[in-house]
Structures are given as C-alpha cells and as structure tokens.
Design a protein around this motif. Structure first.
Motif, PDB file in Angstrom:
ATOM      1  N   LEU A  63       0.674  -1.126   0.170  1.00  0.00           N
ATOM      2  CA  LEU A  63      -0.125   0.007   0.086  1.00  0.00           C
ATOM      3  C   LEU A  63       0.805   1.196  -0.044  1.00  0.00           C
ATOM      4  O   LEU A  63       0.461   2.203  -0.514  1.00  0.00           O
ATOM      5  CB  LEU A  63      -0.871   0.014   1.105  1.00  0.00           C
ATOM      6  CG  LEU A  63      -2.006  -0.977   1.188  1.00  0.00           C
ATOM      7  CD1 LEU A  63      -2.725  -1.082   2.470  1.00  0.00           C
ATOM      8  CD2 LEU A  63      -2.888  -0.983   0.187  1.00  0.00           C
ATOM      9  N   LEU A  64       2.033   1.050   0.519  1.00  0.00           N
ATOM     10  CA  LEU A  64       2.967   2.293   0.541  1.00  0.00           C
ATOM     11  C   LEU A  64       4.242   2.389  -0.537  1.00  0.00           C
ATOM     12  O   LEU A  64       4.933   3.190  -0.337  1.00  0.00           O
ATOM     13  CB  LEU A  64       3.579   2.804   2.054  1.00  0.00           C
ATOM     14  CG  LEU A  64       2.442   2.394   3.270  1.00  0.00           C
ATOM     15  CD1 LEU A  64       3.491   2.487   4.464  1.00  0.00           C
ATOM     16  CD2 LEU A  64       1.912   3.780   3.132  1.00  0.00           C
ATOM     17  N   ALA A  65       3.918   1.472  -1.367  1.00  0.00           N
ATOM     18  CA  ALA A  65       5.129   1.181  -2.164  1.00  0.00           C
ATOM     19  C   ALA A  65       5.253   2.633  -2.907  1.00  0.00           C
ATOM     20  O   ALA A  65       6.421   3.001  -3.164  1.00  0.00           O
ATOM     21  CB  ALA A  65       4.590   0.135  -3.375  1.00  0.00           C
ATOM     22  N   GLY A  66       4.275   3.152  -3.506  1.00  0.00           N
ATOM     23  CA  GLY A  66       4.384   4.556  -4.154  1.00  0.00           C
ATOM     24  C   GLY A  66       5.103   5.637  -3.480  1.00  0.00           C
ATOM     25  O   GLY A  66       5.996   6.091  -3.859  1.00  0.00           O
ATOM     26  N   TRP A  67       4.813   5.731  -2.323  1.00  0.00           N
ATOM     27  CA  TRP A  67       5.270   6.865  -1.424  1.00  0.00           C
ATOM     28  C   TRP A  67       6.441   6.499  -0.999  1.00  0.00           C
ATOM     29  O   TRP A  67       7.542   7.085  -0.900  1.00  0.00           O
ATOM     30  CB  TRP A  67       4.329   6.876  -0.080  1.00  0.00           C
ATOM     31  CG  TRP A  67       5.033   7.958   1.007  1.00  0.00           C
ATOM     32  CD1 TRP A  67       4.845   9.047   0.611  1.00  0.00           C
ATOM     33  CD2 TRP A  67       5.788   7.589   2.150  1.00  0.00           C
ATOM     34  NE1 TRP A  67       5.372   9.856   1.916  1.00  0.00           N
ATOM     35  CE2 TRP A  67       6.093   8.902   2.890  1.00  0.00           C
ATOM     36  CE3 TRP A  67       6.209   6.322   2.781  1.00  0.00           C
ATOM     37  CZ2 TRP A  67       6.844   8.986   3.789  1.00  0.00           C
ATOM     38  CZ3 TRP A  67       6.950   6.553   3.723  1.00  0.00           C
ATOM     39  CH2 TRP A  67       7.280   7.639   4.468  1.00  0.00           C
ATOM     40  N   ILE A  68       6.869   4.965  -0.620  1.00  0.00           N
ATOM     41  CA  ILE A  68       8.199   4.782  -0.450  1.00  0.00           C
ATOM     42  C   ILE A  68       9.071   4.710  -1.433  1.00  0.00           C
ATOM     43  O   ILE A  68      10.429   5.304  -1.361  1.00  0.00           O
ATOM     44  CB  ILE A  68       8.198   3.152   0.116  1.00  0.00           C
ATOM     45  CG1 ILE A  68       7.530   2.897   1.387  1.00  0.00           C
ATOM     46  CG2 ILE A  68       9.636   2.524   0.291  1.00  0.00           C
ATOM     47  CD1 ILE A  68       7.246   1.425   1.885  1.00  0.00           C
ATOM     48  N   SER A  70       8.977   6.876  -3.894  1.00  0.00           N
ATOM     49  CA  SER A  70       9.326   8.501  -4.057  1.00  0.00           C
ATOM     50  C   SER A  70      10.298   8.839  -3.158  1.00  0.00           C
ATOM     51  O   SER A  70      11.108   9.842  -3.469  1.00  0.00           O
ATOM     52  CB  SER A  70       7.831   9.128  -4.493  1.00  0.00           C
ATOM     53  OG  SER A  70       7.394   9.133  -3.155  1.00  0.00           O
ATOM     54  N   ARG A  71      10.057   8.646  -1.956  1.00  0.00           N
ATOM     55  CA  ARG A  71      10.758   9.018  -0.811  1.00  0.00           C
ATOM     56  C   ARG A  71      12.318   8.320  -0.636  1.00  0.00           C
ATOM     57  O   ARG A  71      13.059   9.093  -0.288  1.00  0.00           O
ATOM     58  CB  ARG A  71       9.964   8.955   0.532  1.00  0.00           C
ATOM     59  CG  ARG A  71       8.935   9.857   0.553  1.00  0.00           C
ATOM     60  CD  ARG A  71       9.098  11.412   0.961  1.00  0.00           C
ATOM     61  NE  ARG A  71       9.995  11.538   1.904  1.00  0.00           N
ATOM     62  CZ  ARG A  71       9.585  11.659   3.149  1.00  0.00           C
ATOM     63  NH1 ARG A  71       8.209  11.692   3.433  1.00  0.00           N
ATOM     64  NH2 ARG A  71      10.316  11.913   4.299  1.00  0.00           N
ATOM     65  N   PHE A  72      12.354   7.028  -0.918  1.00  0.00           N
ATOM     66  CA  PHE A  72      13.362   6.371  -0.728  1.00  0.00           C
ATOM     67  C   PHE A  72      13.823   5.436  -1.833  1.00  0.00           C
ATOM     68  O   PHE A  72      13.540   4.269  -1.635  1.00  0.00           O
ATOM     69  CB  PHE A  72      13.181   5.478   0.568  1.00  0.00           C
ATOM     70  CG  PHE A  72      12.966   6.307   1.724  1.00  0.00           C
ATOM     71  CD1 PHE A  72      13.848   7.039   2.502  1.00  0.00           C
ATOM     72  CD2 PHE A  72      11.603   6.174   2.146  1.00  0.00           C
ATOM     73  CE1 PHE A  72      13.169   7.742   3.650  1.00  0.00           C
ATOM     74  CE2 PHE A  72      11.073   6.890   3.323  1.00  0.00           C
ATOM     75  CZ  PHE A  72      11.739   7.714   4.079  1.00  0.00           C
ATOM     76  N   PRO A  73      14.121   6.179  -2.903  1.00  0.00           N
ATOM     77  CA  PRO A  73      14.464   5.371  -4.130  1.00  0.00           C
ATOM     78  C   PRO A  73      15.387   4.336  -4.174  1.00  0.00           C
ATOM     79  O   PRO A  73      15.487   3.305  -4.910  1.00  0.00           O
ATOM     80  CB  PRO A  73      14.884   6.473  -5.325  1.00  0.00           C
ATOM     81  CG  PRO A  73      15.386   7.574  -4.372  1.00  0.00           C
ATOM     82  CD  PRO A  73      14.470   7.516  -3.034  1.00  0.00           C
ATOM     83  N   GLU A  74      16.430   4.375  -3.017  1.00  0.00           N
ATOM     84  CA  GLU A  74      17.479   3.262  -2.930  1.00  0.00           C
ATOM     85  C   GLU A  74      16.897   2.052  -2.238  1.00  0.00           C
ATOM     86  O   GLU A  74      17.560   1.052  -2.314  1.00  0.00           O
ATOM     87  CB  GLU A  74      18.595   4.090  -2.335  1.00  0.00           C
ATOM     88  CG  GLU A  74      18.243   4.003  -0.600  1.00  0.00           C
ATOM     89  CD  GLU A  74      17.465   4.972  -0.441  1.00  0.00           C
ATOM     90  OE1 GLU A  74      17.254   5.618   0.813  1.00  0.00           O
ATOM     91  OE2 GLU A  74      16.977   6.100  -1.457  1.00  0.00           O
ATOM     92  N   LEU A  75      15.614   2.178  -1.775  1.00  0.00           N
ATOM     93  CA  LEU A  75      14.990   1.078  -0.696  1.00  0.00           C
ATOM     94  C   LEU A  75      14.133   0.170  -1.985  1.00  0.00           C
ATOM     95  O   LEU A  75      13.143   0.745  -2.542  1.00  0.00           O
ATOM     96  CB  LEU A  75      14.291   1.779   0.395  1.00  0.00           C
ATOM     97  CG  LEU A  75      13.698   0.612   1.167  1.00  0.00           C
ATOM     98  CD1 LEU A  75      14.662  -0.261   1.827  1.00  0.00           C
ATOM     99  CD2 LEU A  75      12.681   1.446   2.201  1.00  0.00           C
ATOM    100  N   ASP A  76      14.224  -1.159  -1.875  1.00  0.00           N
ATOM    101  CA  ASP A  76      13.723  -1.854  -2.619  1.00  0.00           C
ATOM    102  C   ASP A  76      12.230  -2.331  -1.828  1.00  0.00           C
ATOM    103  O   ASP A  76      12.348  -3.213  -0.660  1.00  0.00           O
ATOM    104  CB  ASP A  76      14.214  -3.196  -2.532  1.00  0.00           C
ATOM    105  CG  ASP A  76      13.466  -4.323  -3.446  1.00  0.00           C
ATOM    106  OD1 ASP A  76      12.478  -4.080  -3.833  1.00  0.00           O
ATOM    107  OD2 ASP A  76      13.974  -5.450  -3.779  1.00  0.00           O
ATOM    108  N   PRO A  77      11.083  -2.012  -2.026  1.00  0.00           N
ATOM    109  CA  PRO A  77       9.823  -2.262  -1.231  1.00  0.00           C
ATOM    110  C   PRO A  77       9.573  -3.503  -1.094  1.00  0.00           C
ATOM    111  O   PRO A  77       8.926  -3.939  -0.191  1.00  0.00           O
ATOM    112  CB  PRO A  77       8.716  -1.305  -1.913  1.00  0.00           C
ATOM    113  CG  PRO A  77       9.617  -1.365  -3.401  1.00  0.00           C
ATOM    114  CD  PRO A  77      10.804  -1.146  -3.341  1.00  0.00           C
ATOM    115  N   PHE A  90      13.316   6.971   9.008  1.00  0.00           N
ATOM    116  CA  PHE A  90      14.222   7.943   9.516  1.00  0.00           C
ATOM    117  C   PHE A  90      15.482   8.403   8.592  1.00  0.00           C
ATOM    118  O   PHE A  90      16.316   8.898   9.023  1.00  0.00           O
ATOM    119  CB  PHE A  90      14.610   7.520  10.954  1.00  0.00           C
ATOM    120  CG  PHE A  90      13.697   7.843  11.960  1.00  0.00           C
ATOM    121  CD1 PHE A  90      13.964   9.152  12.817  1.00  0.00           C
ATOM    122  CD2 PHE A  90      12.638   6.776  12.151  1.00  0.00           C
ATOM    123  CE1 PHE A  90      13.100   9.025  13.871  1.00  0.00           C
ATOM    124  CE2 PHE A  90      11.828   7.064  13.315  1.00  0.00           C
ATOM    125  CZ  PHE A  90      11.766   8.128  14.298  1.00  0.00           C
ATOM    126  N   GLY A  91      15.435   7.615   7.563  1.00  0.00           N
ATOM    127  CA  GLY A  91      16.510   7.873   6.495  1.00  0.00           C
ATOM    128  C   GLY A  91      17.767   7.219   7.000  1.00  0.00           C
ATOM    129  O   GLY A  91      18.835   7.943   6.421  1.00  0.00           O
TER     130      GLY A  91
END
Length: 219
Positions: A63-68, A70-77, A90-91
C-alpha cells in the motif's frame, strides 16, 4: 537496504510463528468469560496480522510502495529488510536488525515474556494458597501479566510496524485495561481491605521507579 532476496510467501512460517504465540497466550489467559475470549481473540488477530505481513504478504509495503519509492528510491519495497520500515522512515542506511528500534523491540519483548512467566508463577502459588499475590512482579505492579502482553505487542510494533497492527494496538491496550479493572473488582470482593491497602501502595501498570530502586538497594 536493498538487493536482498524477497522473503515473502512463506506461509508455513507465518502459521507456525502465529500458532506458537497464540498457544502461549492461551496457556496464560486461560479464558473463561466472553470478555476473556474476546481479549484472546483480539490478541490472536494482532499476532496473525503481524506474521502474515512478516512472512506471507507485505500488505503495508504494497500500500505504501508508491510513497516509499518516491521518498526512498534506493530502498527495494519488496525486500524483507524494508518491512522493518522504521530505519527507512528516519533515513538510516543501515542493517535494520541493528537499528535502535529493533534492539528496543528485543528488550520489550524479552521483558514482556519475563513478566508473564514470573507473574504466572507467583499468581499460581497464591491461588493454591488462597491468598493475594503480592510478591515478585506483583510487588511492583498489580497487573504484571497484562503489562507483559502489552510490552510484547509494542515490541513487535517497533520491530515490524504495519498499518493493521498499528490500528489494533491501541484497541488491545484498552481491552486489557478494561479486563484488568474487572478483575480488580472481583479481587476486591474476595479480599476486601487487604486488597484495597495493596492497591493503594502498588500501581496498576507502571512501577514507581523510586520504590523499585530502593528495594534493590535493600536486597
């Protein structure tokens, strides 16, 4: 926090882990009334929701994949590490298993198990003797077992936050509070002034740190 092999669809692990915790809760709850069963059912639902997302299907990440993204492109959701979520929010670019949240979760979960186990032993002995449980963890709080279950749930939320468990957690805490109040009325009826004096000296859920440190120094 990216590139690790996706670790979902492990339904057997989800069932086994949920079953272990539910059986553990059942062994200590020993539900008798309808309210007891509702409380156990709510706790079981929390545990099932937790392990379904941990090992089965990551609903929160989906559900948060789009937000994650856009905010954390280096993170594989879809990675398992992403499910811990707090470090990403918290970055922090670190192994989530060594994050302060994850370490705190172990402390809370371990403390919860300790309170439940030690409290059950004292309560069982008091019930056999027909007396009021006032020693061990009952010398610090009146409801160590409910506090233990609360710590376990809060610990799991720090370790693996989900939208479902986040909504369920405050509901469960209120249910335990109401159950504890009902039990207090029953115990007061059974022990009268003895319980009332005990309740004046010992808090319900949060121990008085000054008293705790004083008793440790005396010991």
């Amino acid at each position: 926090m990216h590139g690790d092999v996706p670790a979902y669809g492990l339904w057997f692990l989800a069932i086994v882990n949920a079953g272990i915790f539910i059986l553990f809760a059942f062994s200590f709850f020993k539900p008798k009334t309808a309210q007891d069963w509702r409380s156990l059912g709510a706790f079981s639902a929390f545990i099932v929701a937790l392990f379904v997302e941990m090992y089965g299907f990551p609903l929160t990440l989906y559900l948060l994949a789009g937000w994650i993204g856009s905010r954390f492109p280096e993170l594989d959701p879809l990675s398992h590490d992403a499910g811990h979520l707090w470090p990403a929010l918290f970055g922090w670019s670190m192994d989530p298993h060594w994050s302060p949240f994850h370490i705190l979760s172990y402390v809370l979960i371990g403390g919860g198990f300790f309170l439940i186990a030690s409290g059950w032993k004292v309560l069982h002995e008091a019930q056999r003797a027909g007396s009021l449980a006032t020693t061990g963890p009952y010398a610090q709080v009146r409801h160590p077992q409910y506090l233990g279950f609360a710590l376990i749930m809060i610990g799991f939320f720090f370790q693996w936050p989900t939208l479902v468990t986040g909504l369920m957690l405050p509901v469960l805490l209120v249910m335990y509070w109401r159950l504890a109040k009902r039990e207090e009325r029953d115990v007061e009826t059974a022990f009268g002034d003895v319980y009332r004096r005990y309740a004046q000296e010992v808090p319900a859920f949060l121990p008085r740190l000054g008293r705790l440190f004083k008793e440790r120094k005396e010991a």
